[in-house]
Design an enzyme around this catalytic site. Sequence first.
Site, short mmCIF file in Angstrom:
data_model
loop_
_atom_site.label_atom_id
_atom_site.label_comp_id
_atom_site.label_asym_id
_atom_site.label_seq_id
_atom_site.Cartn_x
_atom_site.Cartn_y
_atom_site.Cartn_z
N ASP A 215 0.82 -1.22 0.00
CA ASP A 215 0.00 0.00 0.00
C ASP A 215 0.85 1.26 0.00
O ASP A 215 0.54 2.23 -0.69
CB ASP A 215 -0.93 0.01 1.21
CG ASP A 215 -1.97 -1.10 1.14
OD1 ASP A 215 -2.44 -1.39 0.02
OD2 ASP A 215 -2.29 -1.68 2.19
N ASP B 191 14.59 21.68 -1.60
CA ASP B 191 13.83 20.89 -2.57
C ASP B 191 14.56 20.86 -3.92
O ASP B 191 14.88 21.89 -4.49
CB ASP B 191 12.45 21.53 -2.71
CG ASP B 191 11.55 20.85 -3.73
OD1 ASP B 191 11.93 19.80 -4.28
OD2 ASP B 191 10.45 21.38 -3.97
N SER C 65 -5.24 16.21 -2.15
CA SER C 65 -4.67 17.23 -1.28
C SER C 65 -4.11 18.43 -2.03
O SER C 65 -3.57 19.35 -1.41
CB SER C 65 -3.56 16.61 -0.41
OG SER C 65 -2.57 16.01 -1.22
N HIS D 35 6.84 22.54 -7.74
CA HIS D 35 8.22 22.65 -7.28
C HIS D 35 8.99 23.65 -8.14
O HIS D 35 8.67 23.85 -9.31
CB HIS D 35 8.91 21.29 -7.33
CG HIS D 35 8.20 20.23 -6.55
ND1 HIS D 35 8.48 19.95 -5.23
CD2 HIS D 35 7.18 19.39 -6.91
CE1 HIS D 35 7.69 18.97 -4.82
NE2 HIS D 35 6.89 18.63 -5.81
#
EC number: 3.1.-.-
Length: 557
Positions: free
Chosen positions: A46, A192, A230, A365
């Site tokens: 999962d 990032d 989300s 991003h």
Amino acid sequence: MSSIKIIPFGGVRENGKNMYVAEIEEDIYILDCGLQYPENGLLGIDSVIPDFSYLVENKERIVGVFLTHGHADAIGALPYLLASVEVPVFGSELTVELAKLATTGYPGSKKFTDFHIVNEQTEIDFPTSTVSFFRTTHTIPDSLGIVLGSTEGSIVYTGDFKFDHSAIDMYKTDFGRLAEIGQKGVFALLSDSSNAENPAQLVSEKQIAEEVEDTVKYWDGRIVVAAVASNIQRLQQIFNAAHRANRKVVLTGRNINEVIQVAIRLNKLTLPSDELIIKYQEMKNYQPEELLILETGRHGEPIKSLQRMANQRGRGIQLGEGDLVYITTTPSTAMETEMAKTENLVYRAGATVRTISDNIKVSGHGSPADLQLMINLMKPRYFVPIQGEYRVLAAHADLAHDVGMDYRNIFLTGRGDIIEYDGKRMHMAGSVDAQNVMVDGIGVGDIGNIVLRDRRILSEDGVFIAVTTINRKTRKVVAKPQITTRGFVYVKDNRELVEESAKIVEKIVEEQLVDNDFEWSKLKQEIRDQLSRYLFEQTKRRPVILPVIMESSQRRK
């Protein structure tokens, strides 16, 4: 002089599963606690989460968990951590509410309540550090970067970010705050790297909204939109576009209703009309051109759900002629093959596919230019590229070098690597255990390489079961071996193979029964070995072989 260590537990040399630890003196600060959705090779899994062994062993040193935003790659593993280690959790208002949804859904953490809401003005004093925050731009509101103070300067963790000068207020980056942090002195920057190797110019969210609206407005039939639950900003754009095109929205994802209700309650998402969203059962009251179906799929990942729709196995929603499938999520490199497969299935069902990235470059991003701007604003002494495969981290290191950083002060890490400051400079100082932990149903960490190997073999070569019954007292075979196979060969066309396999099993059993050193394990292993050799010689396949030996105790009359 501070004792400082930085340890990535995920998010380096991989996509997702972001989790980083900063140790200042004896205190441990956890930055994000995310999961990763499995790639195709992890059959039946999962999700994948970090290994918490080191943190469990040192739980008395943990100050808290500090979250940057509410996506699964930042908060998804939090329930599993809190089931083992109860420590305070800090995050913005929306992030905390989404984290609560995750923790209450897992038995081990459903009673956890130690959440603390912070914002860009919050400063929290701990014995070894003052923790503060700064606003960033991402695809979800209330995204924050994290600043950990130390005597050597700040340790800055950007979280997911990009720079979009046209962003609306709740998504705007606070550039003044970034400059202030840089002026005070940054010891180490964890930044990032997701788009570090992609030179394409990203479009603004305003342009993305226009693209979504045009696509919805000019399609004559039904529209099925695939989005991540989300991604609040994308949901807002979809709702606005549907309203302006006079379409009703049907929600089909498992957890999207909860996410939307939380976002509306916190004023992070607005419905243009109270009648915009209709129930699934009300679809029959509208024409196809009046409907927009918003599909977010299991765990907010919609691609598998689209495949079921195309294969006519969706929950009443089946794709057909006149439908448009509009994919508004940008897949990772690992998902590109799955995306191509999905598009092919949709076209075979008679529908049409468009993706949001067909005409524009979309990402939550930062571009290479954004990444370099962040480095220039922070002016860090040391730099740690994070969030991405190795090639992406290396590309980010090159970007940092191009703006003046020495490669000796840039660290390309793997999971569990320790970067330590010895009072003079940062250096690599060994590692801690930080393997992947598989989550399968309610099982956490009980699936390993052996189980995954067996699942792979089952999926490729099937299973071969040999059942026989013996009487150990008389040392005889009571019932001759019965062969059952699934996914290996078609039995009716391979009778000789099955009969010969049964003879091999019977011979092995008879030989083992007369052996004074009879052992069940030895008998089963011998059957596996000999059958495996024979079946491979005959078919060039290696199925999973399951010998089943039953014992009978017949009474004498």
